[in-house]
Design an enzyme around this catalytic site. Structure first.
Site, PDB file in Angstrom:
ATOM      1  N   LYS A 190       0.836  -1.207   0.000  1.00  0.00           N
ATOM      2  CA  LYS A 190       0.000   0.000   0.000  1.00  0.00           C
ATOM      3  C   LYS A 190       0.874   1.263   0.000  1.00  0.00           C
ATOM      4  O   LYS A 190       2.099   1.186   0.096  1.00  0.00           O
ATOM      5  CB  LYS A 190      -0.971  -0.028   1.184  1.00  0.00           C
ATOM      6  CG  LYS A 190      -1.848  -1.296   1.227  1.00  0.00           C
ATOM      7  CD  LYS A 190      -2.847  -1.396   0.072  1.00  0.00           C
ATOM      8  CE  LYS A 190      -3.261  -2.803  -0.263  1.00  0.00           C
ATOM      9  NZ  LYS A 190      -4.293  -3.410   0.530  1.00  0.00           N
TER      10      LYS A 190
HETATM   11  C1  LIG Z   1      -5.300  -4.507   0.793  1.00  0.00           C
HETATM   12  C2  LIG Z   1      -6.770  -4.370   0.705  1.00  0.00           C
HETATM   13  C3  LIG Z   1      -7.619  -4.699   1.770  1.00  0.00           C
HETATM   14  C4  LIG Z   1      -7.150  -5.424   2.995  1.00  0.00           C
HETATM   15  O1  LIG Z   1      -6.115  -4.824   3.678  1.00  0.00           O
HETATM   16  P1  LIG Z   1      -5.280  -5.639   4.776  1.00  0.00           P
HETATM   17  O2  LIG Z   1      -4.610  -4.575   5.570  1.00  0.00           O
HETATM   18  O3  LIG Z   1      -4.319  -6.496   4.022  1.00  0.00           O
HETATM   19  O4  LIG Z   1      -6.235  -6.431   5.580  1.00  0.00           O
HETATM   20  C5  LIG Z   1      -8.971  -4.407   1.649  1.00  0.00           C
HETATM   21  N1  LIG Z   1      -9.467  -3.847   0.530  1.00  0.00           N
HETATM   22  C6  LIG Z   1      -8.697  -3.549  -0.521  1.00  0.00           C
HETATM   23  C7  LIG Z   1      -9.319  -2.903  -1.724  1.00  0.00           C
HETATM   24  C8  LIG Z   1      -7.332  -3.815  -0.472  1.00  0.00           C
HETATM   25  O5  LIG Z   1      -6.567  -3.561  -1.550  1.00  0.00           O
END
Ligand SMILES: *Cc1c(COP(=O)(O)O)cnc(C)c1O
Length: 399
Positions: A190
């Site tokens: 992210k």
């Molecule tokens: C990465 C992601 C999540 C989940 O995030 P985590 O921190 O890995 O639980 C949820 N929604 C979207 C669109 C994502 O890309």
């Protein structure tokens, strides 16, 4: 070689976190401090995040998925309720609806931006609908005004999936709290990372209190310091909660990552513009379009679609890029086509043509702040070489 393409020696991953000496020192400081789990750094990180987004409550958690889980519980989602969302998301968005024993209802997406198609929302509302989970896909916001309009007219809550959206703005306001709740992710791919981690944001004091208890065993007070000098070892459980707290080890990363996320996003935007420019000459590839409403894009992912004229499948395209030392990702396979969901809700298979068409063709190419302009040029050269080898680019046009 017809393109004069020269393969690089090292593998370029599709993403890599920016971890500097400053984060390393802060983690080491935490390890040496004697307080490694939830504590003063986690508290500071929450304050910083609330200040950055401008929302009164920011609750840091072990992951965004954890936030999606307790968020739906706090919103009172019950078995049989329907929650509207997009199939173009990470599975956790839909998994947590399913875990709450509610029913996911999918709305198709826009082919150009891959955002939820807000014009189809109204038709998806039934007497059982309780809420909408839009996803701010790839760092651009979903078109919130029409989404909020449908929600208000039908008395629905909106819980934004802003996993890609730290820094993303829609019409001047940071995404996450247009309605009740929003969630951000700090997974390593992210825009900023705490290794694993996430945060829920809300403007609602009551909801924030419930979420705090759900996050940590059902404790009413934030009792992380109950073993410290001046803390009381007594605790009170007010509901059956989870253990989704955020550690100081994670906050040590998060404090510095958040302070730099503006720079990281600026770099992502520069690199994306270069991709936009170079890929404009490659008709077999359709990059993601930028929404036409006012927004600030965090360029979380650089997503493209491999068109028919490329004369190779997306999976072959990915394999051929890998041979040329370029990593890719798929964000995302349309969730309703995953085996569990296709078996449980067969009515959706074939019913979301745009998401299904795109799902077979999309691919994320490398994009992260530590990349150089030469890395971007290399990726585009590799794409062109793959297309030439497949008889696409440079071959006589066949449209
Ligand atoms: C990465 C992601 C999540 C989940 O995030 P985590 O921190 O890995 O639980 C949820 N929604 C979207 C669109 C994502 O890309």
């Amino acid at each position: 070689m017809r393109t004069g393409f020269a393969k690089r020696g090292d593998f370029l991953p599709f993403s890599r976190p920016t971890i500097r000496q400053l984060e390393i020192d802060e983690v080491v400081d935490t390890l040496r401090s004697g307080w490694i789990t939830t504590g003063p750094k986690a508290e500071r990180f929450e304050k910083d995040f609330a200040a950055y987004t401008g929302f009164p409550h920011a609750l840091a958690l072990s992951s965004a998925t954890a936030g999606q889980h307790i968020g739906l519980i706090a919103l009172g989602v019950k078995p049989g309720d329907e929650v509207i969302t997009t199939p173009m998301t990470w599975a956790s968005t839909v998994n947590m609806i399913e875990v709450a024993r509610a029913t996911p209802v999918f709305v198709d997406i826009h082919r150009a931006t891959l955002q939820i198609d807000e014009s189809r929302l109204e038709a998806a509302v039934t007497p059982r609908t309780v809420g909408i989970i839009p996803v701010h896909y790839a760092g651009a916001p979903a078109d919130m005004d029409p989404i909020l309009d449908v929600a208000r007219r039908h008395g629905l809550w909106v819980f934004e999936d802003a996993a890609h959206g730290v820094g993303c703005r829609y019409k001047g306001t940071h995404v996450g709290c247009y309605d009740r709740l929003g969630v951000f992710s700090f997974h390593p791919i992210k825009n900023m990372t705490t290794a694993e981690g996430g945060v829920l944001v809300t403007q609602d004091d009551e909801l924030a209190r419930t979420l705090r208890a759900l996050r940590f065993h059902g404790l009413e007070k934030q009792a992380w310091n109950r073993y410290a000098e001046g803390g009381s070892p007594q605790v009170e459980i007010v509901l059956p909660g989870f253990k989704y707290n955020f550690m100081d080890m994670q906050a040590a990363l998060g404090i510095h990552q958040l302070a730099s996320v503006g720079e990281f996003n600026a770099r992502r935007r520069e690199l994306s513009s270069l991709y936009d420019k170079l890929l404009a000459e490659v008709p077999e590839i359709e990059p993601l379009a930028v929404p036409d409403y006012d927004h600030f894009h965090t360029r979380h992912l650089y997503v493209l679609k491999v068109l028919e004229s490329a004369r190779l499948t997306r999976d072959r395209f990915i394999a051929e890029l890998k041979v040329r030392n370029v990593g890719t990702g798929i964000h995302f396979r349309a969730v309703h086509t995953q085996p569990y969901y296709a078996a449980r809700y067969p009515r959706w298979v074939g019913a979301l043509p745009v998401a299904e068409w795109v799902s077979e063709r999309l691919c994320s190419i490398p994009l992260f702040p530590l990349m150089s302009e030469d890395d971007v040029r290399y990726v585009v050269a590799a794409i062109k070489d793959v297309l030439v080898s497949a008889g696409g680019a440079g071959a006589p046009a066949r449209k």
